[in-house]
Structures are given as C-alpha cells and as structure tokens.
Design a protein around this motif. Structure first.
Motif, short mmCIF file in Angstrom:
data_model
loop_
_atom_site.label_atom_id
_atom_site.label_comp_id
_atom_site.label_asym_id
_atom_site.label_seq_id
_atom_site.Cartn_x
_atom_site.Cartn_y
_atom_site.Cartn_z
N UNK A 1 11.83 -0.12 1.07
CA UNK A 1 10.65 -0.41 2.32
C UNK A 1 10.11 -1.99 2.82
N UNK A 2 10.40 -2.63 0.91
CA UNK A 2 10.30 -4.50 1.37
C UNK A 2 11.35 -4.91 2.38
N UNK A 3 12.69 -4.50 1.58
CA UNK A 3 14.19 -4.68 2.23
C UNK A 3 13.45 -4.32 4.06
N UNK A 4 13.43 -4.01 4.47
CA UNK A 4 13.06 -3.99 5.97
C UNK A 4 11.79 -4.46 6.35
N UNK A 5 11.01 -4.90 5.76
CA UNK A 5 9.58 -5.36 6.43
C UNK A 5 8.51 -4.85 6.64
N UNK A 6 8.84 -4.06 5.52
CA UNK A 6 7.60 -2.89 5.67
C UNK A 6 6.42 -3.49 4.29
N UNK A 7 4.81 -3.24 4.74
CA UNK A 7 4.28 -3.56 4.19
C UNK A 7 3.09 -1.66 2.99
N UNK A 8 3.39 -1.13 4.45
CA UNK A 8 2.83 0.43 3.59
C UNK A 8 3.87 1.31 3.37
N UNK A 9 3.78 2.00 2.05
CA UNK A 9 4.39 3.07 3.34
C UNK A 9 3.31 4.59 2.81
N UNK B 1 0.75 -1.28 0.30
CA UNK B 1 -0.18 0.14 0.04
C UNK B 1 0.74 1.00 0.11
N UNK B 2 0.49 2.29 -0.86
CA UNK B 2 1.89 4.00 -0.87
C UNK B 2 0.18 4.12 -0.73
N UNK B 3 0.46 5.55 0.63
CA UNK B 3 -0.69 6.21 0.19
C UNK B 3 0.23 7.81 0.58
N UNK B 4 -0.46 9.30 0.42
CA UNK B 4 -0.04 10.13 0.79
C UNK B 4 -0.46 10.79 2.32
N UNK B 5 -1.49 10.18 2.48
CA UNK B 5 -1.93 10.18 4.23
C UNK B 5 -1.17 9.71 4.99
N UNK C 1 12.76 12.56 -7.14
CA UNK C 1 13.41 11.63 -5.47
C UNK C 1 11.52 11.98 -5.07
N UNK C 2 11.66 10.30 -4.59
CA UNK C 2 10.22 10.53 -3.49
C UNK C 2 10.49 9.55 -2.63
N UNK C 3 9.76 9.76 -1.06
CA UNK C 3 10.17 9.79 0.27
C UNK C 3 8.53 9.49 0.08
N UNK C 4 9.04 8.20 1.65
CA UNK C 4 7.47 8.46 2.84
C UNK C 4 8.05 7.72 4.33
N UNK C 5 6.96 7.29 4.71
CA UNK C 5 7.49 6.63 6.17
C UNK C 5 6.81 5.76 5.84
N UNK C 6 8.12 4.39 5.91
CA UNK C 6 7.76 2.70 6.04
C UNK C 6 7.24 2.50 6.73
N UNK C 7 5.83 1.38 7.22
CA UNK C 7 5.34 1.08 8.12
C UNK C 7 4.53 -0.23 8.15
N UNK C 8 4.22 -0.87 9.33
CA UNK C 8 3.45 -2.05 9.23
C UNK C 8 2.15 -2.13 9.94
N UNK C 9 2.05 -2.39 9.07
CA UNK C 9 0.42 -2.46 9.01
C UNK C 9 -0.67 -3.93 9.11
N UNK C 10 -1.28 -3.29 10.86
CA UNK C 10 -2.26 -4.48 10.38
C UNK C 10 -3.33 -5.08 10.10
#
Length: 104
Positions: free
Chosen positions: A69-77, A2-6, A95-104
């Motif tokens: 993001x995948x390399x560090x185990x994220x399932x969303x940015x 998942x990629x989101x700008x919020x 340049x694109x950037x965001x916060x890598x997270x794991x969502x439940x």
C-alpha cells in the motif's frame, strides 16, 4: 498508516482509490509444537505454540500488505479481510487483503 475492516472511515473523505493490496505468508508446523499440541489434545487447554505461530503469520502478512500500500502512495487500507487455507499436510497460508486509499 490507518488499517480498518470497514468500508469508510468516519470523519474522513476518500480522495483516491488505489485498488486492492494484499499480503500473505505460508507457515509450516513445528515438530516441537506438534508434540505439545498432542499433549494438550489429551488434557485440554490452549495450544499456545500455534496461537503464537498464527499471530506471527498475521503480523507478517499484514506488514506485506502495508508495504504494498505504501509503495503505491496509500495512507490507509480499508475493508481489510483475513483468510486461511491449507497448502499441504502441516502447512497453511494466511492471506490478508484490503483496498488501498488516500484519505483527506
């Protein structure tokens, strides 16, 4: 992924914050596209060659961010942002950037 700008994903809980991830690409102008752009500047209209170049750059930079993001185990940015800058005459960085997270 998942990629989101919020900053949140409605209906999902952030289980783990993994930090910032990024991707970039530097692209140079193409001589053939410059010729067509010069003509468009006279007659008007969309610079389709540059639109295509920007779309390709955006896709490449985004894929690099997702790979990181995948390399560090994220399932969303989340909170994804794009930025551009001029590197030299005829070349620019996307340049694109965001916060890598794991969502439940």
């Amino acid at each position: 992924m998942l990629i989101s700008n919020i900053e949140i994903v409605p209906g999902k809980k952030i289980a783990k914050h993994l930090g910032m991830v990024q991707g970039n690409t530097v692209r140079a102008k193409h001589a053939g596209r410059d010729l067509m752009a010069s003509l468009k500047n006279v007659f008007g209209g969309e610079l389709k060659g540059y639109t295509e170049l920007l779309n390709d750059a955006r896709e490449e930079a985004t894929q690099r961010m997702l790979d990181q993001a995948k390399a560090i185990g994220a399932n969303a940015v989340i909170n994804v942002r794009f930025s551009t800058s001029s590197i030299s005459a005829g070349a620019a960085e996307l340049f694109v950037y965001g916060t890598a997270v794991v969502l439940e």
